[in-house]
Design a protein around this motif. Structure first.
Motif, PDB file in Angstrom:
ATOM      1  N   UNK A   1     -12.817  -8.014 -17.185  1.00  0.00           N
ATOM      2  CA  UNK A   1     -12.764  -7.620 -18.589  1.00  0.00           C
ATOM      3  C   UNK A   1     -12.951  -8.843 -19.477  1.00  0.00           C
ATOM      4  N   UNK A   2     -13.891  -8.764 -20.393  1.00  0.00           N
ATOM      5  CA  UNK A   2     -14.176  -9.865 -21.308  1.00  0.00           C
ATOM      6  C   UNK A   2     -13.109 -10.002 -22.394  1.00  0.00           C
ATOM      7  N   UNK A   3     -12.250  -9.000 -22.509  1.00  0.00           N
ATOM      8  CA  UNK A   3     -11.206  -9.040 -23.524  1.00  0.00           C
ATOM      9  C   UNK A   3      -9.884  -9.567 -22.969  1.00  0.00           C
ATOM     10  N   UNK A   4      -9.372  -8.926 -21.901  1.00  0.00           N
ATOM     11  CA  UNK A   4      -8.064  -9.317 -21.356  1.00  0.00           C
ATOM     12  C   UNK A   4      -8.185 -10.214 -20.121  1.00  0.00           C
ATOM     13  N   UNK A   5      -9.391 -10.372 -19.604  1.00  0.00           N
ATOM     14  CA  UNK A   5      -9.686 -11.208 -18.429  1.00  0.00           C
ATOM     15  C   UNK A   5      -9.060 -10.694 -17.141  1.00  0.00           C
ATOM     16  N   UNK A   6      -8.642  -9.437 -17.141  1.00  0.00           N
ATOM     17  CA  UNK A   6      -8.142  -8.841 -15.903  1.00  0.00           C
ATOM     18  C   UNK A   6      -9.315  -8.688 -14.943  1.00  0.00           C
ATOM     19  N   UNK A   7      -9.076  -8.980 -13.702  1.00  0.00           N
ATOM     20  CA  UNK A   7     -10.090  -8.918 -12.654  1.00  0.00           C
ATOM     21  C   UNK A   7      -9.713  -7.768 -11.738  1.00  0.00           C
ATOM     22  N   UNK A   8     -10.551  -6.735 -11.679  1.00  0.00           N
ATOM     23  CA  UNK A   8     -10.221  -5.538 -10.904  1.00  0.00           C
ATOM     24  C   UNK A   8     -11.231  -5.329  -9.786  1.00  0.00           C
ATOM     25  N   UNK A   9     -10.751  -5.088  -8.563  1.00  0.00           N
ATOM     26  CA  UNK A   9     -11.683  -4.801  -7.470  1.00  0.00           C
ATOM     27  C   UNK A   9     -12.387  -3.465  -7.709  1.00  0.00           C
ATOM     28  N   UNK A  10     -13.647  -3.393  -7.288  1.00  0.00           N
ATOM     29  CA  UNK A  10     -14.429  -2.173  -7.481  1.00  0.00           C
ATOM     30  C   UNK A  10     -14.742  -1.451  -6.173  1.00  0.00           C
ATOM     31  N   UNK A  11     -14.209  -1.934  -5.079  1.00  0.00           N
ATOM     32  CA  UNK A  11     -14.544  -1.335  -3.777  1.00  0.00           C
ATOM     33  C   UNK A  11     -14.269   0.162  -3.765  1.00  0.00           C
ATOM     34  N   UNK A  12     -13.152   0.585  -4.314  1.00  0.00           N
ATOM     35  CA  UNK A  12     -12.819   2.004  -4.323  1.00  0.00           C
ATOM     36  C   UNK A  12     -13.738   2.770  -5.265  1.00  0.00           C
ATOM     37  N   UNK A  13     -13.968   2.214  -6.458  1.00  0.00           N
ATOM     38  CA  UNK A  13     -14.812   2.876  -7.446  1.00  0.00           C
ATOM     39  C   UNK A  13     -16.253   2.997  -6.963  1.00  0.00           C
ATOM     40  N   UNK A  14     -16.701   2.045  -6.152  1.00  0.00           N
ATOM     41  CA  UNK A  14     -18.081   2.043  -5.659  1.00  0.00           C
ATOM     42  C   UNK A  14     -18.167   2.487  -4.204  1.00  0.00           C
ATOM     43  N   UNK A  15     -17.189   3.249  -3.740  1.00  0.00           N
ATOM     44  CA  UNK A  15     -17.105   3.651  -2.332  1.00  0.00           C
ATOM     45  C   UNK A  15     -18.424   4.210  -1.813  1.00  0.00           C
ATOM     46  N   UNK A  16     -19.078   5.064  -2.592  1.00  0.00           N
ATOM     47  CA  UNK A  16     -20.323   5.681  -2.139  1.00  0.00           C
ATOM     48  C   UNK A  16     -21.434   4.653  -1.979  1.00  0.00           C
ATOM     49  N   UNK A  17     -21.362   3.533  -2.694  1.00  0.00           N
ATOM     50  CA  UNK A  17     -22.413   2.515  -2.646  1.00  0.00           C
ATOM     51  C   UNK A  17     -22.049   1.325  -1.764  1.00  0.00           C
ATOM     52  N   UNK A  18     -20.898   1.351  -1.123  1.00  0.00           N
ATOM     53  CA  UNK A  18     -20.427   0.203  -0.351  1.00  0.00           C
ATOM     54  C   UNK A  18     -21.417  -0.214   0.723  1.00  0.00           C
ATOM     55  N   UNK A  19     -21.960   0.730   1.477  1.00  0.00           N
ATOM     56  CA  UNK A  19     -22.916   0.391   2.525  1.00  0.00           C
ATOM     57  C   UNK A  19     -24.174  -0.256   1.947  1.00  0.00           C
ATOM     58  N   UNK A  20     -24.659   0.281   0.825  1.00  0.00           N
ATOM     59  CA  UNK A  20     -25.851  -0.296   0.181  1.00  0.00           C
ATOM     60  C   UNK A  20     -25.580  -1.718  -0.298  1.00  0.00           C
ATOM     61  N   UNK A  21     -24.415  -1.943  -0.898  1.00  0.00           N
ATOM     62  CA  UNK A  21     -24.057  -3.283  -1.362  1.00  0.00           C
ATOM     63  C   UNK A  21     -23.951  -4.255  -0.191  1.00  0.00           C
ATOM     64  N   UNK A  22     -23.326  -3.815   0.892  1.00  0.00           N
ATOM     65  CA  UNK A  22     -23.164  -4.674   2.064  1.00  0.00           C
ATOM     66  C   UNK A  22     -24.521  -5.032   2.666  1.00  0.00           C
ATOM     67  N   UNK A  23     -25.425  -4.059   2.767  1.00  0.00           N
ATOM     68  CA  UNK A  23     -26.771  -4.336   3.295  1.00  0.00           C
ATOM     69  C   UNK A  23     -27.523  -5.304   2.389  1.00  0.00           C
TER      70      UNK A  23
END
Length: 170
Positions: free
Chosen positions: A104-126
């Protein structure tokens, strides 16, 4: 001293690192909090709050910097530099080539996206494996891939302020 079958000792040894109390504490803490990234100061404060004060001299600021650097160099930690040029460290899971996250550019919290991008995980890994293999063929070594999306989180966009000032990933 932990047994030779201790998983943290095994990881340290496998990466050519000494199995010191400081190395065990730092790696153990980060492995116990895999979805959280820490600045140096946040990690130092978290370790100081653990309770065992006998190691406090071992984990002074400079020792912690050096240890984090060694753990990052051998691929046990992922180092990210956020938009404010602040370094954040997180345990790097074995066999993972891309760790998507949202900053987040406002609060600078860093959040993992693995769960949110679950359907794309294999594509990202490849895609990560392909990029790393291409760079390795060119002679690059010791690489990891940081997949960062930057913007404004839902809480900041809606004006919720329950997490401001935290800085570390949730």
């Amino acid at each position: 001293m932990p047994s030779p079958s201790d998983p943290i000792d095994t990881l340290l040894s496998a990466h050519g690192l000494r199995r010191t109390n400081a190395a065990r504490r730092v790696l153990g803490w980060l492995l116990a909090h895999p979805d959280t990234s820490y600045t140096h100061a946040q990690l130092q404060a978290a370790l100081a709050g653990e309770g065992d004060t006998t190691d406090s001299a071992v984990l002074d600021r400079v020792t912690l910097y050096r240890l984090i650097d060694r753990l990052t160099q051998v691929g046990l930690l992922l180092c990210r530099v956020d938009a404010s040029r602040v370094r954040r460290y997180q345990a790097m899971p074995v066999g993972v080539h891309a760790m998507p996250h949202f900053e987040c550019q406002s609060c600078h919290r860093d959040s993992p996206l693995a769960t949110a991008l679950q359907a794309s995980t294999d594509d990202l890994e490849r895609a990560a494996e392909t990029a790393l293999e291409a760079l390795k063929a060119l002679g690059y070594q010791g690489m990891s891939l940081d997949f960062a999306v930057r913007g404004v989180c839902a809480d900041c966009a809606t004006g919720k302020s329950n997490h401001h000032g935290q800085g570390a990933a949730a």
